[in-house]
Structure formats: structure tokens, C-alpha cells
Design a protein around this motif. Structure first.
Motif, PDB file in Angstrom:
ATOM      1  N   VAL B 134      -4.535 -22.838  -7.334  1.00  0.00           N
ATOM      2  CA  VAL B 134      -5.456 -23.500  -6.418  1.00  0.00           C
ATOM      3  C   VAL B 134      -5.260 -22.984  -5.001  1.00  0.00           C
ATOM      4  CG1 VAL B 134      -6.188 -25.719  -5.495  1.00  0.00           C
ATOM      5  CG2 VAL B 134      -5.479 -25.549  -7.859  1.00  0.00           C
ATOM      6  N   LYS B 135      -4.009 -22.801  -4.636  1.00  0.00           N
ATOM      7  CA  LYS B 135      -3.712 -22.378  -3.274  1.00  0.00           C
ATOM      8  C   LYS B 135      -4.222 -20.965  -3.029  1.00  0.00           C
ATOM      9  CE  LYS B 135       0.096 -22.051  -0.152  1.00  0.00           C
ATOM     10  NZ  LYS B 135       1.338 -21.297  -0.305  1.00  0.00           N
ATOM     11  N   PHE B 136      -3.991 -20.104  -4.007  1.00  0.00           N
ATOM     12  CA  PHE B 136      -4.418 -18.721  -3.819  1.00  0.00           C
ATOM     13  C   PHE B 136      -5.942 -18.619  -3.745  1.00  0.00           C
ATOM     14  CE2 PHE B 136      -5.366 -14.352  -4.955  1.00  0.00           C
ATOM     15  CZ  PHE B 136      -4.420 -13.665  -4.208  1.00  0.00           C
ATOM     16  N   ALA B 137      -6.617 -19.458  -4.529  1.00  0.00           N
ATOM     17  CA  ALA B 137      -8.088 -19.422  -4.528  1.00  0.00           C
ATOM     18  C   ALA B 137      -8.664 -20.172  -3.326  1.00  0.00           C
ATOM     19  CB  ALA B 137      -8.626 -20.014  -5.820  1.00  0.00           C
ATOM     20  N   GLU B 138      -7.805 -20.856  -2.587  1.00  0.00           N
ATOM     21  CA  GLU B 138      -8.211 -21.644  -1.411  1.00  0.00           C
ATOM     22  C   GLU B 138      -9.285 -22.666  -1.775  1.00  0.00           C
ATOM     23  OE1 GLU B 138      -9.357 -18.809   1.562  1.00  0.00           O
ATOM     24  OE2 GLU B 138      -7.608 -17.577   1.130  1.00  0.00           O
ATOM     25  N   LEU B 139      -9.046 -23.402  -2.837  1.00  0.00           N
ATOM     26  CA  LEU B 139     -10.061 -24.347  -3.293  1.00  0.00           C
ATOM     27  C   LEU B 139      -9.525 -25.784  -3.356  1.00  0.00           C
ATOM     28  CD1 LEU B 139     -11.677 -22.254  -6.151  1.00  0.00           C
ATOM     29  CD2 LEU B 139     -12.817 -23.014  -4.098  1.00  0.00           C
ATOM     30  N   GLU B 140      -8.514 -26.077  -2.541  1.00  0.00           N
ATOM     31  CA  GLU B 140      -7.877 -27.400  -2.607  1.00  0.00           C
ATOM     32  C   GLU B 140      -8.878 -28.546  -2.509  1.00  0.00           C
ATOM     33  OE1 GLU B 140      -6.801 -24.958  -0.651  1.00  0.00           O
ATOM     34  OE2 GLU B 140      -4.614 -24.765  -0.740  1.00  0.00           O
ATOM     35  N   GLU B 141      -9.870 -28.392  -1.618  1.00  0.00           N
ATOM     36  CA  GLU B 141     -10.805 -29.500  -1.399  1.00  0.00           C
ATOM     37  C   GLU B 141     -11.784 -29.672  -2.551  1.00  0.00           C
ATOM     38  OE1 GLU B 141     -12.846 -29.367   2.534  1.00  0.00           O
ATOM     39  OE2 GLU B 141     -11.449 -27.688   2.784  1.00  0.00           O
ATOM     40  N   PHE B 142     -12.034 -28.583  -3.271  1.00  0.00           N
ATOM     41  CA  PHE B 142     -13.137 -28.600  -4.242  1.00  0.00           C
ATOM     42  C   PHE B 142     -12.672 -28.626  -5.686  1.00  0.00           C
ATOM     43  CE2 PHE B 142     -14.374 -26.166  -0.460  1.00  0.00           C
ATOM     44  CZ  PHE B 142     -15.381 -27.003  -0.007  1.00  0.00           C
ATOM     45  N   ILE B 143     -11.379 -28.868  -5.882  1.00  0.00           N
ATOM     46  CA  ILE B 143     -10.840 -28.674  -7.225  1.00  0.00           C
ATOM     47  C   ILE B 143     -11.379 -29.701  -8.225  1.00  0.00           C
ATOM     48  CG2 ILE B 143      -8.663 -30.006  -7.045  1.00  0.00           C
ATOM     49  CD1 ILE B 143      -9.136 -26.454  -8.463  1.00  0.00           C
ATOM     50  N   ASP B 144     -11.831 -30.862  -7.743  1.00  0.00           N
ATOM     51  CA  ASP B 144     -12.378 -31.864  -8.665  1.00  0.00           C
ATOM     52  C   ASP B 144     -13.902 -31.928  -8.638  1.00  0.00           C
ATOM     53  OD1 ASP B 144     -10.057 -32.877  -9.956  1.00  0.00           O
ATOM     54  OD2 ASP B 144      -9.446 -33.684  -8.016  1.00  0.00           O
ATOM     55  N   VAL B 145     -14.499 -30.857  -8.156  1.00  0.00           N
ATOM     56  CA  VAL B 145     -15.961 -30.773  -8.134  1.00  0.00           C
ATOM     57  C   VAL B 145     -16.389 -29.918  -9.333  1.00  0.00           C
ATOM     58  CG1 VAL B 145     -17.904 -29.837  -6.813  1.00  0.00           C
ATOM     59  CG2 VAL B 145     -16.000 -30.933  -5.628  1.00  0.00           C
ATOM     60  N   PRO B 146     -17.481 -30.295 -10.024  1.00  0.00           N
ATOM     61  CA  PRO B 146     -17.940 -29.448 -11.141  1.00  0.00           C
ATOM     62  C   PRO B 146     -18.265 -28.026 -10.672  1.00  0.00           C
ATOM     63  CG  PRO B 146     -19.080 -31.538 -11.190  1.00  0.00           C
ATOM     64  CD  PRO B 146     -18.270 -31.530  -9.935  1.00  0.00           C
ATOM     65  N   ILE B 147     -17.914 -27.077 -11.501  1.00  0.00           N
ATOM     66  CA  ILE B 147     -18.060 -25.660 -11.149  1.00  0.00           C
ATOM     67  C   ILE B 147     -19.508 -25.291 -10.831  1.00  0.00           C
ATOM     68  CG2 ILE B 147     -18.041 -23.393 -12.245  1.00  0.00           C
ATOM     69  CD1 ILE B 147     -15.385 -23.609 -11.762  1.00  0.00           C
ATOM     70  N   LYS B 148     -20.452 -26.026 -11.431  1.00  0.00           N
ATOM     71  CA  LYS B 148     -21.862 -25.658 -11.182  1.00  0.00           C
ATOM     72  C   LYS B 148     -22.231 -25.786  -9.717  1.00  0.00           C
ATOM     73  CE  LYS B 148     -23.331 -30.193 -12.600  1.00  0.00           C
ATOM     74  NZ  LYS B 148     -23.795 -30.976 -13.726  1.00  0.00           N
ATOM     75  N   ASN B 149     -21.450 -26.564  -8.958  1.00  0.00           N
ATOM     76  CA  ASN B 149     -21.714 -26.681  -7.523  1.00  0.00           C
ATOM     77  C   ASN B 149     -20.955 -25.660  -6.689  1.00  0.00           C
ATOM     78  OD1 ASN B 149     -23.260 -28.874  -8.225  1.00  0.00           O
ATOM     79  ND2 ASN B 149     -21.621 -30.342  -7.851  1.00  0.00           N
ATOM     80  N   TYR B 150     -20.223 -24.777  -7.353  1.00  0.00           N
ATOM     81  CA  TYR B 150     -19.475 -23.745  -6.610  1.00  0.00           C
ATOM     82  C   TYR B 150     -20.414 -22.595  -6.245  1.00  0.00           C
ATOM     83  CZ  TYR B 150     -14.725 -25.419  -7.747  1.00  0.00           C
ATOM     84  OH  TYR B 150     -13.579 -26.127  -7.841  1.00  0.00           O
ATOM     85  N   SER B 151     -20.077 -21.914  -5.179  1.00  0.00           N
ATOM     86  CA  SER B 151     -20.793 -20.676  -4.880  1.00  0.00           C
ATOM     87  C   SER B 151     -20.213 -19.568  -5.767  1.00  0.00           C
ATOM     88  CB  SER B 151     -20.607 -20.307  -3.418  1.00  0.00           C
ATOM     89  OG  SER B 151     -19.284 -19.876  -3.205  1.00  0.00           O
ATOM     90  N   SER B 152     -20.920 -18.454  -5.865  1.00  0.00           N
ATOM     91  CA  SER B 152     -20.424 -17.408  -6.764  1.00  0.00           C
ATOM     92  C   SER B 152     -19.104 -16.842  -6.260  1.00  0.00           C
ATOM     93  CB  SER B 152     -21.468 -16.308  -6.936  1.00  0.00           C
ATOM     94  OG  SER B 152     -21.793 -15.772  -5.676  1.00  0.00           O
ATOM     95  N   GLY B 153     -18.942 -16.820  -4.933  1.00  0.00           N
ATOM     96  CA  GLY B 153     -17.679 -16.351  -4.370  1.00  0.00           C
ATOM     97  C   GLY B 153     -16.521 -17.255  -4.771  1.00  0.00           C
TER      98      GLY B 153
END
Lengths: 260, 246
Positions: B134-153
């Protein structure tokens, strides 16, 4: 052989994750969530009981138990085979990019449906107790038809998942076949009447009916081995189906990727 | 006896490109009876053989449609070659199209477990490395959000982060060094370079000759499914330049 066992061990975690995913995603975003597993068969049972006891003026107080047993087993078979069938195409993204033993996909589909099915059996226990169908020692033998049903569903699921990769039509054909299977399973009518009219052969050709019959015997607390045919036939058919299922799957699996 | 990491022995891959797509029984029966099922045989790879020594970093060069991706997928085990055989020694990590095993309804957290299991990690391993991923991907805030709401990056950052948790013996890279924004790109390149330094064997596909020259010490060239050159980077890249300029 040891190669296969090692492979299975290595991907045990994946199997567990896929089973979990199936269960979690089935009811995600519905308000009642997993409660639907219990509510859905209960409501269907009510509808079927209402309709058929009015039409045929059934006086049998335990008729809902009869309906529910048939309906629960049939819907596991139907859901399990249908999801297994779509599992290869549904995981096309993974299959195209990472190597994973492919049988994991239909297997996990059948397992997650089986777990949901086992949870829904709670309804059956409740309804039986309320309507005065009490368990005895024979009830424990219910585990045999359940195991046979799992094997049978897995075998059929493996065959269908292979076939549907090459022919999409299989999905629609299977829907029709399922309807035929449902009406020959004596889910909401009494099999005895049909047998008396000399059409008993319909049931003898239907392993799913035999499984339901064994399961009902157990639920009603009587021996399913009184007429061995009804136990031995589905057992043999299931084992053969599983063997054919894995053989067909193994034979064709390297070509899947060219068709999805 | 030299120590080989990958041995590709006489590998050929045939695809049947049917002229029309026949995927219903009715169509198939009609065509079959009329004997109209025609396949265009297409050999994506033909008799390719080469060996990669342990610790070598091999660039795979070739124009579009030369069979580079097919070759990598065969080595990764996704395709089974029509003929020939590939022998691998050691743990192989393919960094091909990251995040292919993600489920869009699942949250980031659930996907880490799912994708980890797809890559053959154990549950314990994923649990141990979870925070690091999680830390390496810098996604701490979004880790419990469904992936469909992620940007492609965000998706590819997560995919990269999960896939690079193990220390592989063989690494397959298909132009993944261009993941995410400029900052993450630097970070991911640093991570891959770190793996390079630890003596991993690398197969690397890129259209950028400069990048291949920078990262690899050997190279092969594929042309229309055939291996036309293999050897040291300088030699092969000179030949490749010749091909491009023609």
C-alpha cells in the motif's frame, strides 16, 4: 500425480480467494446481503406451496418441507453449473495474462455456490421443526446425497465450462435443459402419481431426482438404502461425470486461450 | 556446463485465424456440411531457439507483429507452444499488463489478496507485505474504495506494487517501466534497477532501442516470427538499426 498435488497446494490460497470473492460479490450492494440466501428459498417455498396446495388441494401439512428440499437442491445444481459454465470466460482477463491452473475457475464457482447452498439449509431446518418433521439418526445420512450432489454438479460444470468456451450457444441450450431437469425432478408434485401411471422411467433416468429422493428420505428420517437403486445410480453417475469432466477439461484447456 | 535460466528449444506457435468467427453450433454445422470452415494458418513464431544464461539481461527487439509478446507469453506459461519446449529454472515473475487479475467491484484491499493469490503468493506472505504494498503504491487513502473508482494510473501502481514484492530469479518486463506519473515512474524504475543489481535474469521488450541499450547486455531480434539475430547488445543493436533504416 505428485505434480498435480503440488500445483493444487500452491494455488490453494487462490482457490480460497476466488471462493470468497464469489460469495462476497453475490450479494454486494443489496441491502439485506447474505440474508437473501435464507429469504429467497423461503419466499419461493411460500409461493410454490400457495400455488400447488390451492390447485391440487393438498392436505399434507409438511408439503412445504417437500417443496423446499427439492427446490434447494435443484437451485444449487442450476446455479452451480451455470456459474461454472461462465467461469472461464468470466476470468478471461486473468487467463490471458497469468498462468494459473484453469480448473481452479469452475471448481471455485461450484464450491462457492455449495457454501451458499449449505447456509440456506438453515431454512430447511427451521421449516421442518416448525411443521413437525423432526430429525432422527437417519437424518445424518443426508450428508451422502449432499456429497454426491457436489460431485455431480462439479462434473457437469467442468464439461459445460469446456463446451461453452467453444460454443456460446451452450448457455442457452443449458437453460432449456435445466427446465426439463426441473420438471422431471418432482420438486412440487408427488412422484408416486407419475410412477402409478407407468411413467416411472423418467425418474430412473434422472440422477438429480434420485439425489433429491435420497435427501428427502433422510430429512423425513427414513432409510435411503431401502431401494439401493436410488442411491447407487446417482453415485455411479456422479463419479463417471467427474472423471469425464476433468478428462474433457484437461484435453481442451490449452486451446481455451485461443477462443476467449 | 553453463548455468541457464531459460532454455527455449525450437518453439513454434500457430494460430488459426478463421476468416469469419464461427462460435455457434448452427453456424458450425452449416459450414461443416458445406465444408466451408477455412482457417488461415498463421505462425506467430517459427522454430525459435535460444538460451539465456543466469544473470543476463536480454532485450527482445522487433517490429510490431514480430512475435515478441507471443514469445513472452509462452515463456510466462500463458500460451502453450504448438511445437517445442521452454525450460525455466527458478521463480519467474511476469510484469505483463499489470492488474490483469483485478476485480473492479472489489476494493483495493481485497484486490491485493486476490492478485497476490493469482501470482501464487501465500496468504501469510501477502499479510506480511500488505503495508509495504500500500505504501509503495501510495494508495493509503483509497485502499477501501472499489477499484472501479480508481484511475488507470492508480490501478497500475497497485499492480506494479503487488507484482514486485517477491525477489524473482527471472523477470519478464513488457514496457511496464512507464507506469503512472513522472514521480512514480522514477520510483518504479529504481525498484526494477534494484532487482537488476541483485543478479536477476531479465527479458525485456521495448520499442525504444535507447532504453534497451541502457538496461540490457544482450539482445535478440525477431522478424515475422523468426529469430534473426542473437548476441551481445552492441552487435545486435547495430543490426537492428540497419533493419529499421531499410
Amino acid at each position: 500425480m505428485t505434480k498435480y498435488i503440488d500445483g493444487f497446494k500452491k494455488y490453494r490460497f487462490l482457490l480460497r480467494e476466488l471462493v470468497k470473492k464469489g460469495i462476497k460479490l453475490k450479494y454486494r450492494r443489496s441491502y439485506l446481503g447474505i440474508i437473501w440466501t435464507l429469504l429467497e428459498p423461503l419466499l419461493t417455498m411460500m409461493v410454490l406451496t400457495l400455488v400447488f396446495s390451492t390447485f391440487y388441494q393438498k392436505k399434507d401439512r409438511a408439503f412445504p418441507v417437500y417443496v423446499l428440499t427439492g427446490r434447494l437442491l435443484y437451485s444449487f445444481f442450476s446455479n452451480g453449473t451455470k456459474t461454472a459454465m461462465k467461469s472461464i470466460r468470466g476470468h478471461a482477463g486473468m487467463i490471458k495474462k497469468v498462468y494459473v491452473p484453469k480448473y481452479i475457475y469452475p471448481l471455485s464457482s461450484v464450491i462457492f455456490n455449495f457454501i451458499i447452498f449449505l447456509i440456506s439449509l438453515v431454512v430447511l431446518v427451521g421449516v421442518s421443526l416448525v411443521l413437525g418433521v423432526y430429525p432422527n439418526w437417519w437424518t445424518l445420512t443426508a450428508i451422502f446425497p449432499l456429497m454426491i450432489l457436489f460431485l455431480f454438479t462439479l462434473g457437469v460444470g467442468m464439461i459445460l465450462s469446456t463446451v461453452s468456451v467453444f460454443f456460446r450457444d451452450a448457455e442457452y441450450l443449458w437453460d432449456v435443459a435445466l427446465m426439463l431437469i426441473m420438471y422431471t425432478c418432482a420438486i412440487f408434485y408427488d412422484a408416486e402419481n407419475i410412477v402409478k401411471k407407468g411413467n416411472g422411467w423418467v425418474f430412473k433416468c434422472n440422477p438429480l431426482y434420485a439425489i433429491i429422493k435420497c435427501f428427502r428420505d433422510a430429512v423425513y428420517g427414513s432409510s435411503m438404502f431401502a431401494e439401493p437403486f436410488w442411491f447407487i445410480m446417482p453415485l455411479c453417475v456422479s463419479i463417471v461425470t467427474v472423471i469425464i469432466g476433468f478428462a474433457v477439461f484437461k484435453w481442451k484447456q490449452d486451446n481455451f486461450i485461443l477462443h476467449i | 556446463m553453463p548455468n541457464y535460466a531459460i532454455e527455449v528449444n525450437d518453439v513454434s506457435m500457430k494460430f488459426n485465424l478463421s476468416k469469419e468467427k464461427v462460435d455457434s453450433i448452427k453456424e458450425y454445422m452449416i459450414k461443416f456440411l458445406k465444408r466451408q470452415i477455412k482457417y488461415n494458418e498463421f505462425w506467430a513464431l517459427k522454430n525459435v531457439s535460444f538460451k539465456v544464461e543466469k544473470g543476463d539481461r536480454v532485450g527482445v527487439l522487433g517490429l510490431n507483429g514480430a512475435g515478441k509478446s507471443t514469445l513472452l507469453k509462452i515463456i510466462a506459461g500463458v500460451f502453450k507452444p504448438t511445437e517445442g519446449k521452454v525450460i525455466k529454472h527458478g521463480r519467474l515473475v511476469p510484469l505483463l499488463e499489470l492488474g490483469a487479475g483485478f476485480d473492479s467491484q472489489y476494493t483495493g484491499r481485497e484486490n491485493i489478496y486476490l492478485y497476490g493469490s493469482v501470482l501464487g503468493y501465500s496468504k501469510q506472505f501477502v499479510q506480511e507485505r500488505f503495508d509495504e504494498i500500500v505504501k509503495f503504491a501510495e494508495l493509503e487513502e483509497f485502499i477501501d474504495v472499489p477499484i472501479k473508482n480508481y484511475s488507470s494510473g492508480m490501478r497500475s501502481r497497485l499492480g506494479f506494487s503487488i507484482a514486485t514484492q517477491v525477489d524473482p530469479d527471472i523477470l519478464i518486463l513488457d514496457e511496464v517501466l512507464s507506469v503512472g506519473d513522472a514521480k512514480f515512474k522514477k520510483k518504479s524504475e529504481k525498484k526494477v534497477m534494484g532487482m537488476f543489481d541483485s543478479g536477476v535474469t531479465v527479458l525485456f521488450v521495448s520499442h525504444s532501442l535507447a532504453q534497451v541499450r541502457r538496461l540490457c547486455n544482450k539482445a535478440i531480434i525477431l522478424e515475422k516470427g523468426r529469430l534473426i539475430a542473437a548476441g551481445d547488445i552492441d552487435e545486435v543493436s547495430a543490426k537492428y538499426e540497419e533493419i529499421i533504416s531499410n
